[in-house]
Design a protein around this motif. Structure first.
Motif, PDB file in Angstrom:
ATOM      1  N   LEU A   1      36.590  45.322 -13.382  1.00 33.25           N
ATOM      2  CA  LEU A   1      37.703  45.580 -12.465  1.00 33.25           C
ATOM      3  C   LEU A   1      38.412  46.884 -12.827  1.00 33.25           C
ATOM      4  O   LEU A   1      38.818  47.651 -11.937  1.00 33.25           O
ATOM      5  N   MET A   2      38.576  47.134 -14.133  1.00 32.52           N
ATOM      6  CA  MET A   2      39.205  48.382 -14.546  1.00 32.52           C
ATOM      7  C   MET A   2      38.349  49.584 -14.149  1.00 32.52           C
ATOM      8  O   MET A   2      38.854  50.618 -13.716  1.00 32.52           O
TER       9      MET A   2
ATOM     10  N   GLY B   1      41.830  56.160  -9.870  1.00 32.15           N
ATOM     11  CA  GLY B   1      42.892  56.737 -10.679  1.00 32.15           C
ATOM     12  C   GLY B   1      42.360  57.723 -11.695  1.00 32.15           C
ATOM     13  O   GLY B   1      41.191  58.099 -11.695  1.00 32.15           O
ATOM     14  N   ARG B   2      43.249  58.145 -12.549  1.00 30.40           N
ATOM     15  CA  ARG B   2      42.899  59.084 -13.606  1.00 30.40           C
ATOM     16  C   ARG B   2      42.954  58.363 -14.942  1.00 30.40           C
ATOM     17  O   ARG B   2      43.796  57.501 -15.170  1.00 30.40           O
ATOM     18  N   ILE B   3      42.044  58.729 -15.822  1.00 34.01           N
ATOM     19  CA  ILE B   3      42.010  58.096 -17.133  1.00 34.01           C
ATOM     20  C   ILE B   3      43.133  58.659 -17.998  1.00 34.01           C
ATOM     21  O   ILE B   3      43.246  59.873 -18.160  1.00 34.01           O
ATOM     22  N   ILE B   4      43.958  57.791 -18.511  1.00 35.54           N
ATOM     23  CA  ILE B   4      44.962  58.178 -19.487  1.00 35.54           C
ATOM     24  C   ILE B   4      44.660  57.426 -20.777  1.00 35.54           C
ATOM     25  O   ILE B   4      43.826  56.513 -20.810  1.00 35.54           O
TER      26      ILE B   4
ATOM     27  N   SER C   1      42.431  53.941 -21.473  1.00 38.90           N
ATOM     28  CA  SER C   1      41.258  54.043 -22.341  1.00 38.90           C
ATOM     29  C   SER C   1      41.364  53.074 -23.510  1.00 38.90           C
ATOM     30  O   SER C   1      40.365  52.435 -23.892  1.00 38.90           O
ATOM     31  N   ASP C   2      42.563  52.916 -24.075  1.00 37.82           N
ATOM     32  CA  ASP C   2      42.759  51.972 -25.175  1.00 37.82           C
ATOM     33  C   ASP C   2      42.550  50.530 -24.704  1.00 37.82           C
ATOM     34  O   ASP C   2      42.002  49.697 -25.435  1.00 37.82           O
ATOM     35  N   ILE C   3      43.020  50.230 -23.480  1.00 35.04           N
ATOM     36  CA  ILE C   3      42.818  48.882 -22.936  1.00 35.04           C
ATOM     37  C   ILE C   3      41.334  48.602 -22.752  1.00 35.04           C
ATOM     38  O   ILE C   3      40.841  47.510 -23.053  1.00 35.04           O
ATOM     39  N   PHE C   4      40.608  49.593 -22.263  1.00 39.21           N
ATOM     40  CA  PHE C   4      39.165  49.453 -22.075  1.00 39.21           C
ATOM     41  C   PHE C   4      38.487  49.150 -23.413  1.00 39.21           C
ATOM     42  O   PHE C   4      37.628  48.266 -23.508  1.00 39.21           O
ATOM     43  N   GLU C   5      38.885  49.868 -24.466  1.00 33.02           N
ATOM     44  CA  GLU C   5      38.290  49.661 -25.782  1.00 33.02           C
ATOM     45  C   GLU C   5      38.663  48.291 -26.348  1.00 33.02           C
ATOM     46  O   GLU C   5      37.822  47.609 -26.959  1.00 33.02           O
ATOM     47  N   PHE C   6      39.917  47.866 -26.133  1.00 28.50           N
ATOM     48  CA  PHE C   6      40.349  46.560 -26.624  1.00 28.50           C
ATOM     49  C   PHE C   6      39.578  45.435 -25.931  1.00 28.50           C
ATOM     50  O   PHE C   6      39.134  44.474 -26.573  1.00 28.50           O
ATOM     51  N   ALA C   7      39.419  45.558 -24.601  1.00 29.90           N
ATOM     52  CA  ALA C   7      38.677  44.535 -23.860  1.00 29.90           C
ATOM     53  C   ALA C   7      37.226  44.484 -24.320  1.00 29.90           C
ATOM     54  O   ALA C   7      36.626  43.398 -24.409  1.00 29.90           O
TER      55      ALA C   7
ATOM     56  N   SER D   1      39.012  61.408 -13.348  1.00 24.85           N
ATOM     57  CA  SER D   1      38.345  60.179 -12.961  1.00 24.85           C
ATOM     58  C   SER D   1      37.136  59.957 -13.853  1.00 24.85           C
ATOM     59  O   SER D   1      36.564  60.912 -14.403  1.00 24.85           O
ATOM     60  N   LEU D   2      36.733  58.698 -14.015  1.00 19.87           N
ATOM     61  CA  LEU D   2      35.598  58.387 -14.874  1.00 19.87           C
ATOM     62  C   LEU D   2      34.339  59.084 -14.403  1.00 19.87           C
ATOM     63  O   LEU D   2      33.507  59.514 -15.191  1.00 19.87           O
TER      64      LEU D   2
END
Length: 219
Positions: A42-43, A51-54, A58-64, A131-132
Motif C-alpha cells: 500500500l505504501m 507522492g515524494r519519498i521523504i 523511507s524509515d517506515i518502509f524499512e521498519f515494516a 517518486s520511487l
C-alpha cells in the motif's frame, strides 16, 4: 480454576500442548508477515508512486520490512518445529500435499524477501525527494511490482491453507502451486494497472473551463 489446575490441564497432554504452542506462534508469524507485506504494498502504491519519498516514509518502509523479516523467521522456526513433531508423532502427516506446497511457497517467499532487502530497499533510500519510479526503466518497474505481488500472495496463501483443513490430503501439490502462480499473475496485473492509472492522472493537464457565451464589457 487455580494455577495448579491450569498447569495440570496443559501437562496432561504434552503433545497437544506443544502442537498448540507451535500453532499459536506460527499464527503470530503469519499475521506479522502478512500485515507488513500489505502495508509495504500500500505504501508503494500510495506514497511512493504519487507522492515524494521523504526520510520518514523511507524509515517506515524499512521498519515494516523488518517486521516482515521477523514474521518470516518465526514462520521458518515454527514450520521446522511442526515437521519434527510430525516426524516423531504422526509421520503420515508429512505426506500431506498441503505441507509440501507450503514449504515451496515459503521458500519462494524467502528468496523474494532477500531480493527486496538487497535490491528494492536500497532503491527506496536513494531517490529521497522524488517518486520511487523516477528515472526507473519500465523493466525495473515491472520487477518491483512483481516482487510486491509475490510477497503479498506468498503471505496470503499460507494463511488460507492453514485456515482450510478440508484441503488436507485432498488437493495435489500442482493444483495448489498453479493457483499460487495465477494469484501472483493477477496481483501483478492489478498493481501495474493501479500504477498506470496513478501516473496517467498525474500526467493529464488540469481542465480549463470557459464560458460558452462570455459577457462582453460594455463600451
Amino acid at each position: 480454576m487455580d494455577f495448579s489446575q491450569l498447569v495440570a490441564l496443559f501437562s496432561s497432554d504434552p503433545q497437544a500442548t506443544v502442537r498448540t504452542g507451535l500453532r499459536f506462534v506460527h499464527f503470530i508469524g503469519l499475521a506479522s508477515g502478512l500485515g507488513g507485506a500489505i502495508l509495504l504494498d500500500l505504501m508503494m502504491l500510495r506514497f511512493f508512486v504519487r507522492g515524494r519519498i521523504i526520510k520518514e516514509t523511507s524509515d517506515i518502509f524499512e521498519f515494516a520490512s523488518k517486521i516482515v523479516s521477523a514474521g518470516l523467521f518465526v514462520l521458518w522456526i515454527t514450520g521446522v518445529g511442526f515437521l519434527f513433531l510430525y516426524a516423531l508423532t504422526n509421520p503420515e502427516l508429512l505426506m500431506n500435499p498441503k505441507v509440501h506446497a507450503k514449504l515451496m511457497i515459503v521458500t519462494i517467499l524467502t528468496v523474494n524477501g532477500f531480493f527486496i532487502h538487497t535490491i528494492i530497499l536500497p532503491g527506496v533510500k536513494r531517490p529521497i525527494g522524488k517518486s520511487l519510479f523516477t528515472d526507473i526503466s519500465p523493466l525495473k518497474r515491472t520487477v518491483f511490482m512483481t516482487s510486491g505481488a509475490i510477497s503479498a500472495v506468498s503471505w496470503f496463501l499460507p494463511v488460507a491453507l492453514g485456515a482450510f483443513p478440508q484441503l488436507n490430503n485432498n488437493v495435489p501439490v500442482m493444483v495448489i502451486l498453479t493457483a499460487y502462480l495465477l494469484l501472483i499473475a493477477t496481483a501483478a496485473v492489478l498493481m501495474h494497472g493501479v500504477v498506470y492509472m496513478l501516473h496517467k492522472s498525474e500526467s493529464e493537464p488540469a481542465p480549463v473551463f470557459r464560458l460558452r457565451n462570455p459577457v462582453r464589457n460594455p463600451v
